[in-house]
Scaffold this active site. Structure first.
Site, PDB file in Angstrom:
ATOM      1  N   SER A 268      69.400  26.033 -40.179  1.00 32.25           N
ATOM      2  CA  SER A 268      69.100  26.458 -38.669  1.00 32.25           C
ATOM      3  C   SER A 268      67.962  27.466 -38.727  1.00 32.25           C
ATOM      4  O   SER A 268      67.997  28.272 -38.102  1.00 32.25           O
ATOM      5  CB  SER A 268      70.162  27.082 -38.294  1.00 32.25           C
ATOM      6  OG  SER A 268      71.479  26.178 -38.027  1.00 32.25           O
TER       7      SER A 268
ATOM      8  N   ASN B 115      62.363  18.475 -43.543  1.00 38.72           N
ATOM      9  CA  ASN B 115      63.132  17.555 -44.033  1.00 38.72           C
ATOM     10  C   ASN B 115      63.409  16.550 -42.786  1.00 38.72           C
ATOM     11  O   ASN B 115      64.494  17.185 -41.816  1.00 38.72           O
ATOM     12  CB  ASN B 115      64.396  18.090 -44.729  1.00 38.72           C
ATOM     13  CG  ASN B 115      65.437  17.113 -44.783  1.00 38.72           C
ATOM     14  OD1 ASN B 115      65.288  15.813 -44.818  1.00 38.72           O
ATOM     15  ND2 ASN B 115      66.727  17.708 -45.248  1.00 38.72           N
ATOM     16  N   TRP B 116      63.137  15.555 -42.437  1.00 39.16           N
ATOM     17  CA  TRP B 116      63.202  14.683 -41.197  1.00 39.16           C
ATOM     18  C   TRP B 116      64.541  14.225 -41.279  1.00 39.16           C
ATOM     19  O   TRP B 116      64.989  13.608 -40.118  1.00 39.16           O
ATOM     20  CB  TRP B 116      62.160  13.746 -41.106  1.00 39.16           C
ATOM     21  CG  TRP B 116      60.838  14.155 -40.604  1.00 39.16           C
ATOM     22  CD1 TRP B 116      60.595  15.575 -40.307  1.00 39.16           C
ATOM     23  CD2 TRP B 116      59.585  13.403 -40.343  1.00 39.16           C
ATOM     24  NE1 TRP B 116      59.149  15.472 -39.881  1.00 39.16           N
ATOM     25  CE2 TRP B 116      58.549  14.311 -39.682  1.00 39.16           C
ATOM     26  CE3 TRP B 116      59.240  12.262 -40.457  1.00 39.16           C
ATOM     27  CZ2 TRP B 116      57.452  14.086 -39.388  1.00 39.16           C
ATOM     28  CZ3 TRP B 116      58.138  11.544 -39.804  1.00 39.16           C
ATOM     29  CH2 TRP B 116      57.017  12.527 -39.530  1.00 39.16           C
ATOM     30  N   LYS B 117      65.313  14.037 -42.532  1.00 39.78           N
ATOM     31  CA  LYS B 117      66.577  13.309 -42.353  1.00 39.78           C
ATOM     32  C   LYS B 117      66.434  12.018 -41.977  1.00 39.78           C
ATOM     33  O   LYS B 117      65.211  11.437 -42.111  1.00 39.78           O
ATOM     34  CB  LYS B 117      67.641  14.204 -41.887  1.00 39.78           C
ATOM     35  CG  LYS B 117      67.716  15.749 -42.300  1.00 39.78           C
ATOM     36  CD  LYS B 117      69.050  16.319 -41.802  1.00 39.78           C
ATOM     37  CE  LYS B 117      68.892  17.928 -42.527  1.00 39.78           C
ATOM     38  NZ  LYS B 117      70.174  18.566 -42.246  1.00 39.78           N
TER      39      LYS B 117
ATOM     40  N   GLU C 193      70.993  26.597 -49.238  1.00 39.62           N
ATOM     41  CA  GLU C 193      71.261  26.174 -47.998  1.00 39.62           C
ATOM     42  C   GLU C 193      72.680  26.039 -47.738  1.00 39.62           C
ATOM     43  O   GLU C 193      73.497  25.248 -48.127  1.00 39.62           O
ATOM     44  CB  GLU C 193      70.885  24.436 -47.811  1.00 39.62           C
ATOM     45  CG  GLU C 193      69.293  24.369 -47.843  1.00 39.62           C
ATOM     46  CD  GLU C 193      68.760  23.161 -47.004  1.00 39.62           C
ATOM     47  OE1 GLU C 193      68.049  23.180 -46.358  1.00 39.62           O
ATOM     48  OE2 GLU C 193      69.461  22.226 -47.474  1.00 39.62           O
TER      49      GLU C 193
ATOM     50  N   HIS D 123      70.479  17.552 -52.066  1.00 40.90           N
ATOM     51  CA  HIS D 123      70.867  18.242 -50.756  1.00 40.90           C
ATOM     52  C   HIS D 123      72.356  17.858 -50.323  1.00 40.90           C
ATOM     53  O   HIS D 123      73.201  17.224 -50.913  1.00 40.90           O
ATOM     54  CB  HIS D 123      70.133  17.389 -49.699  1.00 40.90           C
ATOM     55  CG  HIS D 123      70.213  17.892 -48.160  1.00 40.90           C
ATOM     56  ND1 HIS D 123      71.234  17.618 -47.384  1.00 40.90           N
ATOM     57  CD2 HIS D 123      69.346  18.756 -47.533  1.00 40.90           C
ATOM     58  CE1 HIS D 123      71.016  18.648 -46.247  1.00 40.90           C
ATOM     59  NE2 HIS D 123      70.002  18.969 -46.305  1.00 40.90           N
TER      60      HIS D 123
ATOM     61  N   GLY E 250      65.248  21.515 -41.201  1.00 40.51           N
ATOM     62  CA  GLY E 250      65.851  20.161 -40.678  1.00 40.51           C
ATOM     63  C   GLY E 250      65.508  20.075 -39.059  1.00 40.51           C
ATOM     64  O   GLY E 250      64.315  19.712 -38.830  1.00 40.51           O
ATOM     65  N   GLY E 251      66.192  20.420 -38.402  1.00 44.83           N
ATOM     66  CA  GLY E 251      66.239  20.061 -36.947  1.00 44.83           C
ATOM     67  C   GLY E 251      64.895  20.724 -36.236  1.00 44.83           C
ATOM     68  O   GLY E 251      64.008  19.663 -35.701  1.00 44.83           O
TER      69      GLY E 251
ATOM     70  N   GLY F 122      72.300  22.487 -39.439  1.00 48.70           N
ATOM     71  CA  GLY F 122      72.733  21.658 -38.228  1.00 48.70           C
ATOM     72  C   GLY F 122      73.522  22.691 -37.305  1.00 48.70           C
ATOM     73  O   GLY F 122      73.753  21.806 -36.224  1.00 48.70           O
TER      74      GLY F 122
ATOM     75  N   GLU G 245      73.913  17.082 -48.018  1.00 44.05           N
ATOM     76  CA  GLU G 245      74.629  15.599 -47.343  1.00 44.05           C
ATOM     77  C   GLU G 245      74.538  14.795 -48.346  1.00 44.05           C
ATOM     78  O   GLU G 245      75.448  13.661 -48.065  1.00 44.05           O
ATOM     79  CB  GLU G 245      73.270  15.288 -46.034  1.00 44.05           C
ATOM     80  CG  GLU G 245      73.843  16.286 -45.072  1.00 44.05           C
ATOM     81  CD  GLU G 245      72.597  16.662 -44.074  1.00 44.05           C
ATOM     82  OE1 GLU G 245      71.564  15.851 -44.174  1.00 44.05           O
ATOM     83  OE2 GLU G 245      72.579  17.651 -43.236  1.00 44.05           O
TER      84      GLU G 245
END
Ligand code: PGA
Length: 251
Positions: free
Chosen positions: A214, A9-11, A169, A99, A235-236, A175, A101
């Site tokens: 994470s 997930n590059w966001k 999640e 998600h 993600g990250g 994150g 977010e």
């Protein structure tokens, strides 16, 4: 037997030049590692404007294309939205839905998430529905109830659960570097599977449950060792080719 699945997930990150570099580095990592990664299902979810760029660069690779969201509606008068059939048209096979977010910054309700799941399935996209509690909810002892209720709400409109993936999640782990322990994640995944059994006994065993929050190269293997953790939503660490390839290899 559930096929391992790892999603990047590059966001809202990247640009044409940076994506090209990242994808080239990923392809080199995948070529070097061979079957260790190519036998797993891995999916890259870039921001909408880069779907075509990524689709073109992934041609001939074992990595597949996904999107980070879709509209609940069929194509029409919804300014700024992207309809599920458009994503399929661009080569997406997967779409992340609900998600945290999106729920947090765009007030997405369980009812909207449910409608998006239906829209995704209609377009032959595999929806990956996200659920997870906040820190306050966990500390109040509400984590299981929150997740069960998100799940029931999100899946309410689907006739059956054959074509769906669930990502757990916990919001406090996203994150933050604060990964859930494998045991804690497994406990929630096993409860999620219990809820899925209640909703669709025939298909519950086959549904892939991803963990997200994470996930890194050095904690992925211990998470994947758990019975009900079938992969990850990353993600990250998905913005680092070596880290992402290591996570895929561990799946
Ligand atoms: P993270 O994000 O890996 O950076 O914690 C996961 C996600 O939000 O999907």
């Amino acid at each position: 037997m559930r096929q391992p699945l790892v999603m990047a997930n590059w966001k809202m990150n990247g640009n044409s030049a940076a994506n090209r570099e990242l994808l080239k580095a990923l392809q080199a990592e995948f070529a070097r590692r061979g079957a260790e990664v190519s036998t797993k299902t891995s999916v890259i979810c870039p921001p909408y404007p880069y779907l075509t760029q990524v689709a073109e660069m992934l041609q001939g690779s074992s990595m597949q294309l996904g999107a980070q969201d879709c509209s609940h509606s069929a194509p029409g008068a919804y300014t700024g939205e992207v309809a599920a059939p458009m994503l399929a048209d661009l080569g997406c096979r997967w779409v992340v839905i609900g998600h945290s977010e999106r729920r947090q910054y765009h007030q997405e309700s369980d009812a909207l998430v449910a409608a998006k799941l239906v829209a995704a399935q209609r377009a032959d996209l595999m929806p990956v529905v996200c659920v997870g509690e906040t820190l306050e909810q966990r500390e109040a002892g509400e984590a299981e109830d929150v997740v069960a209720s998100q799940l029931r709400g999100a899946l309410a409109d689907l006739p059956d659960l054959r074509e769906v993936v669930v990502a757990y999640e916990p919001v406090w782990a996203i994150g933050t570097g604060q990964t859930a322990t494998p045991e804690l994640a497994q406990e929630m995944h096993s409860q999620i599977r219990d809820v899925l059994r209640e909703l669709d006994e025939n298909n519950a065993e086959g549904i892939r449950l991803l963990y997200g929050g994470s996930v890194k190269a050095d904690n992925a293997a211990s998470l994947f060792a758990m019975t009900d953790i079938d992969g990850a939503l990353v993600g990250g660490a998905s913005l680092d080719a070596e880290a992402f390839a290591t996570i895929v290899a561990a799946a």
